[in-house]
Design an enzyme around this catalytic site. Sequence first.
Site, PDB file in Angstrom:
ATOM      1  N   THR A  49       0.808  -1.209   0.000  1.00 31.44           N
ATOM      2  CA  THR A  49       0.000   0.000   0.000  1.00 31.44           C
ATOM      3  C   THR A  49       0.848   1.269   0.000  1.00 31.44           C
ATOM      4  O   THR A  49       0.380   2.341  -0.395  1.00 31.44           O
ATOM      5  CB  THR A  49      -0.951  -0.022   1.218  1.00 31.44           C
ATOM      6  OG1 THR A  49      -1.693  -1.247   1.193  1.00 31.44           O
ATOM      7  CG2 THR A  49      -1.928   1.133   1.211  1.00 31.44           C
ATOM      8  N   TYR A 111       7.257 -12.862  -9.459  1.00 31.83           N
ATOM      9  CA  TYR A 111       7.692 -12.942 -10.853  1.00 31.83           C
ATOM     10  C   TYR A 111       8.424 -14.234 -11.183  1.00 31.83           C
ATOM     11  O   TYR A 111       8.125 -14.875 -12.177  1.00 31.83           O
ATOM     12  CB  TYR A 111       8.556 -11.718 -11.246  1.00 31.83           C
ATOM     13  CG  TYR A 111       8.912 -11.699 -12.727  1.00 31.83           C
ATOM     14  CD1 TYR A 111       7.940 -11.394 -13.667  1.00 31.83           C
ATOM     15  CD2 TYR A 111      10.194 -12.009 -13.162  1.00 31.83           C
ATOM     16  CE1 TYR A 111       8.246 -11.392 -15.027  1.00 31.83           C
ATOM     17  CE2 TYR A 111      10.512 -12.016 -14.513  1.00 31.83           C
ATOM     18  CZ  TYR A 111       9.533 -11.706 -15.446  1.00 31.83           C
ATOM     19  OH  TYR A 111       9.833 -11.716 -16.778  1.00 31.83           O
ATOM     20  N   ILE A 208      -4.099  -6.680   8.980  1.00 32.35           N
ATOM     21  CA  ILE A 208      -3.282  -5.572   8.495  1.00 32.35           C
ATOM     22  C   ILE A 208      -4.096  -4.920   7.399  1.00 32.35           C
ATOM     23  O   ILE A 208      -4.279  -5.480   6.324  1.00 32.35           O
ATOM     24  CB  ILE A 208      -1.901  -6.052   8.006  1.00 32.35           C
ATOM     25  CG1 ILE A 208      -1.091  -6.599   9.189  1.00 32.35           C
ATOM     26  CG2 ILE A 208      -1.151  -4.898   7.325  1.00 32.35           C
ATOM     27  CD1 ILE A 208       0.244  -7.194   8.798  1.00 32.35           C
TER      28      ILE A 208
END
Length: 295
Positions: A49, A111, A208
């Site tokens: 974030t 990735y 969270i």
Amino acid sequence: MSKVDLRGLGVALITPFKEDNSVDFEALSRLVRFHLESDTDYIVALGTTAETPTLSKKEKDDVVRFIVEEVGGKIPVVMGLGGNNTADLASDLKNSDFSGISAILSVTPYYNKPTQEGLYRHYCALSQASSLPLILYNVPGRTGVNMTAETTLRLASDCDNIVAIKEASGDLGQIKSIIDKAPEGFHVISGDDAITTDVIALGGIGVISVFANAFPREMVWLVKNALEGNIAEARRKMNADFDTLFHLMFVEGNPAGVKCLLSLKGMIHNELRLPLVPVSENTLLEIKKELVRFS
């Protein structure tokens, strides 16, 4: 190894930017004070974030140092430190200054899509390098790989300083399996605002939260009541009050939605760094209309 209390509400803090796209430390100070005044239990710096991939190394260091100084030891500060180069991460964990940091949140490698054995060895290497408690972070929607319950439990059993997982897979069956079989001292934290009460009902210790950037007091209330066993009331209030805002906050991605919310509340400029952009005008108008309910 130091202990850290992760029960309750953690906020995945945004990084505010000025109109010239530099870090807005004045706004960051306002946000930290806002959370201290709202009884947020701990702050997570440099998470997803926070738009961490777009911050330079110096900016990351400056942001963390600033947050630690502003918090002044009043609540724990958790620092995000993840990546897909295990050796580099281990070196950072060994050699960086973590003064004022209570724990490290480390996302699964992205990735390069490791196997479950690769994930296990990756986190074992980080565990051996770290003097701080480690929180695993499983978010397959972003990383391209899901860490299974079996791998999480293996790490929880084999690495003493791996103390929790932020679970954002959205798979309640997987989350339940981790909670039911976790060794003593290992905890599950929801990584998804919308299923906070579901995770707590299963035995999770909190969330969270992205939404708490804008509505910490409301999320503190919700988490506290859920943890005290008032699940039905917490769930009813969540669905009644926040359902539409939750959808609008994420419809064009994170943190575009919550930055829109914060800008409408007058706390930050609505600035993001490319490749992220602010929400569309239509979504902004929908968020503005929904916010009227909370004024």
